[in-house]
Design an enzyme around this catalytic site. Structure first.
Site, PDB file in Angstrom:
ATOM      1  N   HIS A 263       0.842  -1.198   0.000  1.00  0.00           N
ATOM      2  CA  HIS A 263       0.000   0.000   0.000  1.00  0.00           C
ATOM      3  C   HIS A 263       0.871   1.240   0.000  1.00  0.00           C
ATOM      4  O   HIS A 263       1.883   1.297   0.695  1.00  0.00           O
ATOM      5  CB  HIS A 263      -0.947   0.017   1.203  1.00  0.00           C
ATOM      6  CG  HIS A 263      -0.276  -0.258   2.509  1.00  0.00           C
ATOM      7  ND1 HIS A 263       0.087  -1.538   2.909  1.00  0.00           N
ATOM      8  CD2 HIS A 263       0.132   0.578   3.497  1.00  0.00           C
ATOM      9  CE1 HIS A 263       0.671  -1.472   4.089  1.00  0.00           C
ATOM     10  NE2 HIS A 263       0.714  -0.197   4.466  1.00  0.00           N
TER      11      HIS A 263
ATOM     12  N   HIS B 248       0.972   5.003   0.993  1.00  0.00           N
ATOM     13  CA  HIS B 248       0.318   6.027   1.804  1.00  0.00           C
ATOM     14  C   HIS B 248       0.382   7.365   1.086  1.00  0.00           C
ATOM     15  O   HIS B 248       1.412   7.720   0.507  1.00  0.00           O
ATOM     16  CB  HIS B 248       1.065   6.220   3.134  1.00  0.00           C
ATOM     17  CG  HIS B 248       0.975   5.081   4.085  1.00  0.00           C
ATOM     18  ND1 HIS B 248       0.026   5.010   5.068  1.00  0.00           N
ATOM     19  CD2 HIS B 248       1.737   3.975   4.229  1.00  0.00           C
ATOM     20  CE1 HIS B 248       0.213   3.912   5.785  1.00  0.00           C
ATOM     21  NE2 HIS B 248       1.244   3.254   5.291  1.00  0.00           N
TER      22      HIS B 248
HETATM   23  P1  5GP Z   1       1.643   0.274   7.366  1.00  0.00           P
HETATM   24  O1  5GP Z   1       1.990   0.494   8.826  1.00  0.00           O
HETATM   25  O2  5GP Z   1       1.568  -1.198   7.018  1.00  0.00           O
HETATM   26  O3  5GP Z   1       2.511   1.057   6.425  1.00  0.00           O
HETATM   27  O4  5GP Z   1       0.214   0.896   7.180  1.00  0.00           O
HETATM   28  C1  5GP Z   1      -0.968   0.197   7.376  1.00  0.00           C
HETATM   29  C2  5GP Z   1      -2.077   1.221   7.343  1.00  0.00           C
HETATM   30  O5  5GP Z   1      -3.294   0.530   7.157  1.00  0.00           O
HETATM   31  C3  5GP Z   1      -2.201   2.018   8.645  1.00  0.00           C
HETATM   32  O6  5GP Z   1      -2.085   3.407   8.364  1.00  0.00           O
HETATM   33  C4  5GP Z   1      -3.564   1.618   9.176  1.00  0.00           C
HETATM   34  O7  5GP Z   1      -4.246   2.687   9.788  1.00  0.00           O
HETATM   35  C5  5GP Z   1      -4.285   1.159   7.914  1.00  0.00           C
HETATM   36  N1  5GP Z   1      -5.303   0.145   8.158  1.00  0.00           N
HETATM   37  C6  5GP Z   1      -5.177  -0.983   8.907  1.00  0.00           C
HETATM   38  N2  5GP Z   1      -6.340  -1.677   8.896  1.00  0.00           N
HETATM   39  C7  5GP Z   1      -7.196  -0.969   8.110  1.00  0.00           C
HETATM   40  C8  5GP Z   1      -8.561  -1.183   7.728  1.00  0.00           C
HETATM   41  O8  5GP Z   1      -9.201  -2.143   8.096  1.00  0.00           O
HETATM   42  N3  5GP Z   1      -9.115  -0.245   6.915  1.00  0.00           N
HETATM   43  C9  5GP Z   1      -8.428   0.856   6.492  1.00  0.00           C
HETATM   44  N4  5GP Z   1      -9.080   1.714   5.707  1.00  0.00           N
HETATM   45  N5  5GP Z   1      -7.143   1.079   6.833  1.00  0.00           N
HETATM   46  C10 5GP Z   1      -6.535   0.177   7.646  1.00  0.00           C
END
Ligand code: 5GP
Ligand code: ZN
Length: 153
Positions: free
Chosen positions: A111, A113
């Site tokens: 993903h 951001h």
């Molecule tokens: P990472 O830390 O892996 O770079 O980012 C994961 C992101 O996914 C976080 O910003 C978190 O808030 C978001 N996230 C986790 N679970 C969900 C979800 O169920 N729905 C949405 N829309 N975002 C999620």
């Protein structure tokens, strides 16, 4: 090791972002096409925090087809350029992709951001204690050589 079909199917059923793609988990969608989906992060760093993901499950950059990665960036660029027309506070925007747990990846479905930024928002990177000490050119050159060698392998 190359991921097998069964392992991929398993990760898809348990992966929250695959569930969002399938529509079995809720999301606030911003953009969708055959290849990718963009939706609001459930825990935004700032209002307007968007995630752009491939529809097909990839754990991280190592199994993301490059043409899909290029598409994610193109979509992110479009969304970024559309933000100033919204009421969301955005003096700038950070694009951020965590590859691996040590880099802060929590969800193992690639993903990108998109974080709207403004002065005084309180968000930022924390730098290590040696950040202020610039390395010698010889060190930069040696690191560049290593990375170049990696590219040619
Ligand atoms: P990472 O830390 O892996 O770079 O980012 C994961 C992101 O996914 C976080 O910003 C978190 O808030 C978001 N996230 C986790 N679970 C969900 C979800 O169920 N729905 C949405 N829309 N975002 C999620
Ligand atoms: Zn997934």
């Amino acid at each position: 090791m190359v991921e097998g079909i069964n392992e991929r199917a398993q990760s898809m059923t348990t992966c929250i972002f695959c569930q969002i793609v399938e529509g079995t988990a809720p999301s606030s969608k911003v953009y969708e096409d055959e290849v990718c989906l963009a939706f609001m992060d459930i825990q935004p760093v700032n209002p307007g925090h968007v995630l752009v993901i491939p529809k097909v499950h990839s754990n991280d950059l190592s199994d993301l087809p490059p043409q899909i990665g290029a598409h994610l960036f193109q979509v992110a660029q479009r969304i970024a350029l559309s933000l100033p027309a919204t009421d969301l506070k955005n003096e700038g925007i950070d694009l951020f992709l965590a590859h691996g747990a040590a880099a802060g990846q929590d969800v193992f479905h690639v993903h990108l951001h998109m974080i709207p930024r403004y002065k005084g928002d309180g968000f930022g990177f924390t730098f290590g204690p040696n950040y202020e000490n610039l390395p010698e050119r010889t060190e930069l050159d040696a690191n560049a050589v290593q990375i170049k060698q990696g590219l040619s392998n």
